[in-house]
Design a protein around this motif. Structure first.
Motif, PDB file in Angstrom:
ATOM      1  N   LEU A 162      33.461 102.399  78.954  1.00  0.00           N
ATOM      2  CA  LEU A 162      33.026 103.088  77.732  1.00  0.00           C
ATOM      3  C   LEU A 162      33.729 102.606  76.466  1.00  0.00           C
ATOM      4  N   PHE A 163      35.061 102.403  76.555  1.00  0.00           N
ATOM      5  CA  PHE A 163      35.816 102.179  75.322  1.00  0.00           C
ATOM      6  C   PHE A 163      36.636 100.892  75.351  1.00  0.00           C
ATOM      7  N   THR A 164      36.584 100.175  74.237  1.00  0.00           N
ATOM      8  CA  THR A 164      37.491  99.053  73.993  1.00  0.00           C
ATOM      9  C   THR A 164      38.171  99.334  72.666  1.00  0.00           C
ATOM     10  N   VAL A 165      39.491  99.173  72.641  1.00  0.00           N
ATOM     11  CA  VAL A 165      40.235  99.460  71.414  1.00  0.00           C
ATOM     12  C   VAL A 165      40.891  98.193  70.884  1.00  0.00           C
ATOM     13  N   VAL A 166      40.680  97.926  69.617  1.00  0.00           N
ATOM     14  CA  VAL A 166      41.351  96.809  68.960  1.00  0.00           C
ATOM     15  C   VAL A 166      41.843  97.278  67.592  1.00  0.00           C
ATOM     16  N   THR A 167      42.779  96.528  67.038  1.00  0.00           N
ATOM     17  CA  THR A 167      43.193  96.794  65.663  1.00  0.00           C
ATOM     18  C   THR A 167      42.536  95.755  64.758  1.00  0.00           C
TER      19      THR A 167
ATOM     20  N   LEU B 254      39.384  98.110  56.567  1.00  0.00           N
ATOM     21  CA  LEU B 254      37.958  98.377  56.742  1.00  0.00           C
ATOM     22  C   LEU B 254      37.294  98.749  55.410  1.00  0.00           C
ATOM     23  N   GLY B 255      38.064  98.691  54.336  1.00  0.00           N
ATOM     24  CA  GLY B 255      37.491  98.928  53.015  1.00  0.00           C
ATOM     25  C   GLY B 255      37.279 100.398  52.706  1.00  0.00           C
ATOM     26  N   SER B 256      38.001 101.246  53.410  1.00  0.00           N
ATOM     27  CA  SER B 256      37.866 102.672  53.155  1.00  0.00           C
ATOM     28  C   SER B 256      39.261 103.293  53.027  1.00  0.00           C
ATOM     29  N   CYS B 257      40.101 102.629  52.235  1.00  0.00           N
ATOM     30  CA  CYS B 257      41.521 102.993  52.142  1.00  0.00           C
ATOM     31  C   CYS B 257      41.735 104.417  51.642  1.00  0.00           C
ATOM     32  N   THR B 258      40.823 104.918  50.816  1.00  0.00           N
ATOM     33  CA  THR B 258      41.014 106.267  50.267  1.00  0.00           C
ATOM     34  C   THR B 258      40.787 107.347  51.321  1.00  0.00           C
ATOM     35  N   THR B 259      40.262 106.960  52.468  1.00  0.00           N
ATOM     36  CA  THR B 259      40.059 107.946  53.531  1.00  0.00           C
ATOM     37  C   THR B 259      40.883 107.565  54.775  1.00  0.00           C
ATOM     38  N   ALA B 260      41.968 106.852  54.534  1.00  0.00           N
ATOM     39  CA  ALA B 260      42.853 106.434  55.628  1.00  0.00           C
ATOM     40  C   ALA B 260      43.490 107.651  56.312  1.00  0.00           C
ATOM     41  N   PRO B 261      43.832 107.485  57.586  1.00  0.00           N
ATOM     42  CA  PRO B 261      43.569 106.343  58.457  1.00  0.00           C
ATOM     43  C   PRO B 261      42.114 106.332  58.953  1.00  0.00           C
ATOM     44  N   VAL B 262      41.630 105.119  59.182  1.00  0.00           N
ATOM     45  CA  VAL B 262      40.207 104.926  59.460  1.00  0.00           C
ATOM     46  C   VAL B 262      40.016 104.094  60.722  1.00  0.00           C
ATOM     47  N   MET B 263      38.965 104.416  61.455  1.00  0.00           N
ATOM     48  CA  MET B 263      38.538 103.517  62.523  1.00  0.00           C
ATOM     49  C   MET B 263      37.019 103.414  62.484  1.00  0.00           C
ATOM     50  N   GLN B 264      36.544 102.311  63.026  1.00  0.00           N
ATOM     51  CA  GLN B 264      35.106 102.086  63.125  1.00  0.00           C
ATOM     52  C   GLN B 264      34.756 102.024  64.602  1.00  0.00           C
ATOM     53  N   ILE B 265      33.750 102.786  64.988  1.00  0.00           N
ATOM     54  CA  ILE B 265      33.266 102.719  66.365  1.00  0.00           C
ATOM     55  C   ILE B 265      31.817 102.275  66.299  1.00  0.00           C
TER      56      ILE B 265
ATOM     57  N   ASP C  44      40.790 113.163  69.415  1.00  0.00           N
ATOM     58  CA  ASP C  44      40.442 113.875  70.660  1.00  0.00           C
ATOM     59  C   ASP C  44      38.976 114.302  70.644  1.00  0.00           C
ATOM     60  N   GLN C  45      38.557 114.884  69.520  1.00  0.00           N
ATOM     61  CA  GLN C  45      37.186 115.388  69.403  1.00  0.00           C
ATOM     62  C   GLN C  45      36.166 114.255  69.450  1.00  0.00           C
ATOM     63  N   ILE C  46      36.475 113.171  68.762  1.00  0.00           N
ATOM     64  CA  ILE C  46      35.563 112.014  68.727  1.00  0.00           C
ATOM     65  C   ILE C  46      35.376 111.455  70.137  1.00  0.00           C
ATOM     66  N   LEU C  47      36.489 111.265  70.839  1.00  0.00           N
ATOM     67  CA  LEU C  47      36.393 110.711  72.200  1.00  0.00           C
ATOM     68  C   LEU C  47      35.628 111.656  73.120  1.00  0.00           C
ATOM     69  N   GLU C  48      35.895 112.931  72.969  1.00  0.00           N
ATOM     70  CA  GLU C  48      35.195 113.921  73.796  1.00  0.00           C
ATOM     71  C   GLU C  48      33.695 113.863  73.535  1.00  0.00           C
ATOM     72  N   ASP C  49      33.320 113.817  72.257  1.00  0.00           N
ATOM     73  CA  ASP C  49      31.892 113.753  71.906  1.00  0.00           C
ATOM     74  C   ASP C  49      31.242 112.481  72.462  1.00  0.00           C
ATOM     75  N   LEU C  50      31.939 111.368  72.352  1.00  0.00           N
ATOM     76  CA  LEU C  50      31.368 110.105  72.843  1.00  0.00           C
ATOM     77  C   LEU C  50      31.253 110.120  74.366  1.00  0.00           C
ATOM     78  N   ARG C  51      32.234 110.715  75.027  1.00  0.00           N
ATOM     79  CA  ARG C  51      32.166 110.788  76.498  1.00  0.00           C
ATOM     80  C   ARG C  51      30.952 111.616  76.933  1.00  0.00           C
ATOM     81  N   LYS C  52      30.684 112.686  76.176  1.00  0.00           N
ATOM     82  CA  LYS C  52      29.510 113.520  76.507  1.00  0.00           C
ATOM     83  C   LYS C  52      28.227 112.711  76.375  1.00  0.00           C
ATOM     84  N   GLN C  53      28.200 111.818  75.375  1.00  0.00           N
ATOM     85  CA  GLN C  53      27.004 110.972  75.191  1.00  0.00           C
ATOM     86  C   GLN C  53      26.895 109.910  76.287  1.00  0.00           C
ATOM     87  N   GLY C  54      28.058 109.630  76.928  1.00  0.00           N
ATOM     88  CA  GLY C  54      28.071 108.650  78.021  1.00  0.00           C
ATOM     89  C   GLY C  54      28.015 107.241  77.553  1.00  0.00           C
TER      90      GLY C  54
END
Ligand code: FES
Length: 158
Positions: A114-119, A123-134, A148-158
């Motif tokens: 399901l998940f791969t994590v990289v740094t 991402l050009g959204s410094c004013t809303t740091a910290p930021v990740m793109q999925i 936690d919530q994001i991962l939980e939601d994505l796991r539910k989507q499978g």
């Protein structure tokens, strides 16, 4: 051939749009990525054949963009910014937390695929740091609770 007829057709359709064929590289890489979910040397060769360009030019352009994974990745490709604004607001700690929570090292994919994590750099959204793109979506003003919530939601989507 890796690229299917539809992708090849779309890549060829970019040629008349731009004054130079080299300008078609980025759209072509994007189209190939949308089809395959990652890029590799064989894909660079196919794109260079289609566009009549040198493979090294296609590969070097691709190497600049972390948004294009260069090997198969999980269904959710998590790119966490570790640049200055995000770092000042706890990105390193969040990255460690994310990797620990998923049980992977950076660049690895979870066993369930399901998940791969990289740094990545900014991402050009410094004013809303910290930021990740999925995949194509941004997640901003991150906290451990939000992660936690994001991962939980994505796991539910499978
Ligand atoms: S430094 Fe992280 S989005 Fe710019």
């Amino acid at each position: 051939m890796i690229l299917n007829d539809e992708t090849v057709k779309k890549i060829k359709a970019t040629v008349p749009i731009y004054p130079q064929r080299r300008s078609c590289i980025l759209p072509a890489l994007t189209l190939a990525y949308w089809q395959e979910g990652h890029l590799n040397d064989d894909i660079y060769r196919e794109i260079s054949d289609i566009l009549d360009l040198k493979t090294v030019d296609v590969a070097s352009a691709a190497s600049f963009y972390t948004m294009f994974p260069k090997a198969p990745v999980g269904k959710y490709y998590i790119q966490v910014c570790h640049n200055i604004s995000c770092a000042l607001l706890g990105a390193d700690s969040l990255i460690d937390y994310l990797a620990q929570k998923l049980g992977v090292k950076l660049g690895e994919t979870t066993e369930d695929g399901l998940f791969t994590v990289v740094t990545v750099e900014c991402l050009g959204s410094c004013t809303t740091a910290p930021v990740m793109q999925i995949n194509n979506d941004y997640y901003e003003n991150l906290t451990r609770e939000k992660v936690d919530q994001i991962l939980e939601d994505l796991r539910k989507q499978g």
